[in-house]
Motif scaffolding. Sequence first.
Motif, PDB file in Angstrom:
ATOM      1  N   VAL A   1      10.831  48.913 -16.289  1.00  0.00           N
ATOM      2  CA  VAL A   1      10.991  48.387 -17.644  1.00  0.00           C
ATOM      3  C   VAL A   1       9.874  48.936 -18.528  1.00  0.00           C
ATOM      4  O   VAL A   1       8.695  48.862 -18.162  1.00  0.00           O
ATOM      5  N   ASP A   2      10.242  49.478 -19.671  1.00  0.00           N
ATOM      6  CA  ASP A   2       9.261  49.940 -20.647  1.00  0.00           C
ATOM      7  C   ASP A   2       8.798  48.719 -21.425  1.00  0.00           C
ATOM      8  O   ASP A   2       9.585  48.121 -22.156  1.00  0.00           O
ATOM      9  N   PHE A   3       7.539  48.305 -21.228  1.00  0.00           N
ATOM     10  CA  PHE A   3       7.050  47.112 -21.907  1.00  0.00           C
ATOM     11  C   PHE A   3       5.678  47.316 -22.511  1.00  0.00           C
ATOM     12  O   PHE A   3       4.898  48.131 -22.030  1.00  0.00           O
ATOM     13  N   GLN A   4       5.434  46.577 -23.576  1.00  0.00           N
ATOM     14  CA  GLN A   4       4.128  46.569 -24.235  1.00  0.00           C
ATOM     15  C   GLN A   4       3.283  45.499 -23.571  1.00  0.00           C
ATOM     16  O   GLN A   4       3.696  44.341 -23.488  1.00  0.00           O
TER      17      GLN A   4
ATOM     18  N   GLU B   1      18.946  36.573 -12.688  1.00  0.00           N
ATOM     19  CA  GLU B   1      19.013  36.202 -14.103  1.00  0.00           C
ATOM     20  C   GLU B   1      18.238  37.168 -14.994  1.00  0.00           C
ATOM     21  O   GLU B   1      18.628  37.390 -16.145  1.00  0.00           O
ATOM     22  N   LEU B   2      17.145  37.735 -14.478  1.00  0.00           N
ATOM     23  CA  LEU B   2      16.374  38.684 -15.280  1.00  0.00           C
ATOM     24  C   LEU B   2      17.206  39.946 -15.533  1.00  0.00           C
ATOM     25  O   LEU B   2      17.229  40.462 -16.654  1.00  0.00           O
TER      26      LEU B   2
ATOM     27  N   VAL C   1       6.480  43.375 -11.201  1.00  0.00           N
ATOM     28  CA  VAL C   1       7.949  43.316 -11.237  1.00  0.00           C
ATOM     29  C   VAL C   1       8.484  44.250 -12.320  1.00  0.00           C
ATOM     30  O   VAL C   1       9.385  45.051 -12.077  1.00  0.00           O
ATOM     31  N   LEU C   2       7.918  44.146 -13.521  1.00  0.00           N
ATOM     32  CA  LEU C   2       8.394  44.982 -14.628  1.00  0.00           C
ATOM     33  C   LEU C   2       8.157  46.459 -14.344  1.00  0.00           C
ATOM     34  O   LEU C   2       9.039  47.290 -14.582  1.00  0.00           O
TER      35      LEU C   2
ATOM     36  N   ILE D   1       8.726  31.333 -13.787  1.00  0.00           N
ATOM     37  CA  ILE D   1      10.074  31.520 -14.338  1.00  0.00           C
ATOM     38  C   ILE D   1      10.546  32.954 -14.132  1.00  0.00           C
ATOM     39  O   ILE D   1      11.687  33.183 -13.714  1.00  0.00           O
ATOM     40  N   ILE D   2       9.674  33.924 -14.391  1.00  0.00           N
ATOM     41  CA  ILE D   2      10.060  35.336 -14.211  1.00  0.00           C
ATOM     42  C   ILE D   2      10.345  35.619 -12.739  1.00  0.00           C
ATOM     43  O   ILE D   2      11.305  36.322 -12.415  1.00  0.00           O
TER      44      ILE D   2
END
Length: 120
Positions: free
Chosen positions: A45-48, A95-96, A39-40, A86-87
């Motif tokens: 989305v830039d995520f660690q 909501e995200l 999903v990210l 939840i995600i």
Amino acid sequence: MTDAKTRIDDTVKSNDVVLFMKGNKTMPQCGFSSRVAGVLNYMGVDFQDVNVLEDDGLRQGIKDFSDWPTIPQLYVKGEFVGGCDIITEMTLSGELDQLFDDKGVSYNKDAADKIREANA
């Protein structure tokens, strides 16, 4: 604070979006981690990513840190958001998107809309 808790605290405070997961963003090692990372990644989305399988202390430490029993765990701007269920729910409800908007996290709105369309 234990070494694991210090590392976790430093990680969530120094990165806008962090996913504690089994595996990494390009090679998840479980279905739940794969879903959230997918999903990210799809939303741009830039995520660690933090692979909890590399360190047993970290694997247990993140559960203690958040008081949440399962992995993956998503943090946005230092706040624990939730796990896979939840995600998933937050993604499908929008909501995200709202959380990312409120926190100033960059993401692809069109990709988020496509996820919802595909799951309608």
